[in-house]
Design an enzyme around this catalytic site. Sequence first.
Site, short mmCIF file in Angstrom:
data_model
loop_
_atom_site.label_atom_id
_atom_site.label_comp_id
_atom_site.label_asym_id
_atom_site.label_seq_id
_atom_site.Cartn_x
_atom_site.Cartn_y
_atom_site.Cartn_z
N TRP A 345 2.48 -2.24 5.01
CA TRP A 345 1.09 -2.21 5.40
C TRP A 345 0.12 -2.50 4.13
O TRP A 345 -0.97 -2.57 4.20
CB TRP A 345 0.59 -1.10 6.20
CG TRP A 345 0.42 0.11 5.52
CD1 TRP A 345 1.07 0.54 4.39
CD2 TRP A 345 -0.66 1.10 5.77
NE1 TRP A 345 0.66 1.80 4.03
CE2 TRP A 345 -0.29 2.09 4.82
CE3 TRP A 345 -1.51 1.25 6.83
CZ2 TRP A 345 -1.16 3.23 5.00
CZ3 TRP A 345 -2.35 2.57 6.94
CH2 TRP A 345 -2.04 3.38 5.90
N ASP A 346 0.72 -2.39 2.98
CA ASP A 346 0.05 -2.40 1.57
C ASP A 346 -1.15 -3.73 1.36
O ASP A 346 -2.10 -3.64 0.85
CB ASP A 346 1.03 -2.58 0.50
CG ASP A 346 1.70 -1.23 0.34
OD1 ASP A 346 2.64 -1.09 1.36
OD2 ASP A 346 1.39 -0.47 -0.55
N GLU A 484 3.03 9.99 7.27
CA GLU A 484 4.56 9.94 6.99
C GLU A 484 5.47 11.22 7.08
O GLU A 484 6.39 11.27 7.33
CB GLU A 484 4.84 8.99 5.72
CG GLU A 484 4.39 7.57 5.93
CD GLU A 484 4.94 6.75 4.67
OE1 GLU A 484 5.04 7.34 3.83
OE2 GLU A 484 5.00 5.60 4.90
N LYS A 604 1.17 14.13 3.62
CA LYS A 604 1.49 13.33 2.25
C LYS A 604 0.45 12.74 1.86
O LYS A 604 0.16 12.68 0.68
CB LYS A 604 2.64 12.41 2.80
CG LYS A 604 3.12 11.67 1.43
CD LYS A 604 4.11 10.71 1.97
CE LYS A 604 4.61 9.82 0.79
NZ LYS A 604 5.52 8.55 1.63
N GLN A 605 -0.49 12.11 2.73
CA GLN A 605 -1.50 11.11 2.24
C GLN A 605 -2.67 11.18 3.59
O GLN A 605 -2.42 11.67 4.49
CB GLN A 605 -1.08 10.07 2.12
CG GLN A 605 -0.54 9.19 3.04
CD GLN A 605 0.22 7.81 2.48
OE1 GLN A 605 -0.42 7.13 1.77
NE2 GLN A 605 1.32 7.60 3.36
#
Length: 789
Positions: A345-346, A484, A604-605
């Site tokens: 998805w970057d 994630e 995680k983010q």
Amino acid sequence: MTVWTWQYEGYNPLDERVRESLCVLGNGYLATRGALPECTADDVHHPGTYVAGCYNRLTSRVAGRQVENEDMVNLPNWLPLRFRLAGQEWLTPDTQAVLDHRQVLHLSSGMLERRTRYGLGGGRALSVRQLRIAHMADPHLAALRTELTAEGFDGVLEVEAALDGGVANTGVARYRDLAGRHLVHVHSGTTAPDTVWLRCRTRTSDIRIGLASRLTADAPVTSEHPHPRAVQRVSLDLAAGRTATVDKVVALHTSRDPAISDPLCAAIARVAEAPGFDALLVPHRTAWDQLWRRTGLDVSGEAGRILRLHLFHVLQTLSPHTADLDVGVPARGLHGEAYRGHVFWDELFVLPYLNLHFPEVSRALLHYRHRRLERARAAARAIGRRGALYPWQSGSDGREETQELHLNPRSGRWLPDNSRLQRHVGSAVAYNVWQYSEASGDAEFLHTKGAEMLLQIARFWADSATWDENLSRHRIRGVVGPDEYHDAYPDAREPGLDDNTYTNVTAAWVLTRTLDVLRTLPEPRRRELVERTELDEGELERWEEVSRTLHVPFHDGVISQFDGYGDLAELDWDGYRERYGDIRRLDRILEAEGDTVNRYQASKQADVLMLGYLFPPDELRFLFGRLGHSLDDDTWRRTVDYYLSRTSHGSTLSGLVHSWVLARARRTGAWEFFQEALRGDIADLQGGTTGEGIHLGAMAGTLDLVQRGLTGLETRDGTLRLDPAPLPELSSYGFAIRYQGHWGVRLTLEHGSLQIAVPSSDRSPIDIRMADRAVPLEPGETCLLLLRD
């Protein structure tokens, strides 16, 4: 270092992998890692050349199972060039005394310079200077100039250059137990006294590859062909203090290239027609000059220097040459083999920047997604849904490439990989369709391919939503969000989470935006689309209903990451930091302890906070209001603070998103997170990952933070909207954009003011909007807007 160079001093084997990634040279078609030409692949070095979109599939046996993986292929190595005194050992920095060593990446000209002095004993030394380019004007060419100078001796120096077809994908240690030899049928030959060739093909995808190399020196060149290499040799008579020069020019083609008959014939012809090294530099430098003018980034200080490096690597991965290719956005660039070169998805972090500089590249990257729309529809049908389910990891043909198992290097265990449940990638595709159309004014794309993708993604979300009588809400169950870490509830037998807020809110946005697009389509086009997709009013009514009733969970006065997040245990953050230091990969630490991060409120983010990255405050309030919730500033700030204290930042994207959100929410901490995002790759903050390839999304995202995040720049409803929120540490800078046919619109943010200059053209005026004013700006005009505190 200067603002236009990136420099490394000394030789340290432990630093080589990171240097090789950050010294990659590329042109949007091919890229070559910054490995030293005299070194071969081993635990220290990994020479690698990658062509965008060149994939191959192999099967490996892992943990008793047959596992299939598709990789971006490490193509034949064109770099090899080694040297030695006649009859002695080949010189390498790992086997010979190194007196001096320096690598300089010249950003302005896209050239890597290397200087090394090898000590030969008895007061003798060999000085080596090399210049390397991946040609930005002709994407199929690369060149290496080697200057060799004897110090304190006269003698014969033997030089060997090669094309090496015996390479493999060995650049990521945790993949080395998996099959990695993708090249077969390697053959080589000679076409002229100074030119050799090599051809091969990929084992499964059957992509044919052709390379040709021309070696020029002040001595006769001979060749031989030990399988699987094509080798050229020359003996140079060196005199003390005199410099001998060897130039190597290489051409590379694959059978995926347009307008060729055969890749080997094309490579041979191209290298034969290529001029010498000095002449090649002229169009190469011109191409780079033009790229730098079109991006026009002017940020002072260390931040500006790093941003320029980030921009350099974005341009090397996604250049105007990319517009001619069928490729997506590789998450790790063309810089290494991590993530197997897959497309995630970057693009969500990359296209918003490209839209305002190279819209033709953005359009091509969206074409990659459109060409794989039917595959996405098949994936949706396979799980009993309508519409399009884009894969979390995509490669050649758009099938799901996410591995079924992943290795935890801390515990040595292979574990189930459930990240394919990150179905929000479809919303990212839809978001980029809309952002591109708004920035470029490309109604033709929006009304055709863009509308088709939006419709099928919206259809998937509507069909994924189920009604809950108890909540009187629609729910989306069994997914994984951007975080994630969490892929299941504690002790659950099946993976997946319910009502991930990011997933639900972006799904609601997709449904709402798609309905808007369908209403504004020209009637003939709307009729065609409705007929072909069998869209009826009943389905549109369901979209409207679902877009207003998707469940958004809350707990303790903050937005929940997913339903039940607030019921999870709190983690002893201080204790884990004290025990482990760096806990970015908390998931691996806990698994190695026999625990799971699924039990804890630990991310995680950024997950919920990603909404503040995608949507400006007024649009986010509108979306929540449409879903029946009032999102005031206090609730959002509490939510930001809540997750900020529960995030380990195990992704390079995390610092970027937190910086963006904090710049808007309260500024405090925004600069520190921006610094982390800037340093992510250059300092290898993720602990060894940069050597496997740069993080393209994070690099492009830092550029976009300066371009859109701090200026509040939006392209919406045919206007250029601005709502500056400059950081005290970055309150003065400038950049150029391309907006709806206007080339080189210059924005300069100074202390307390914003200057906008529109170059002369025959285009219509630009409608500039700020919170308290509207200014029509004619081509050729400049306006100065004073900012209010």
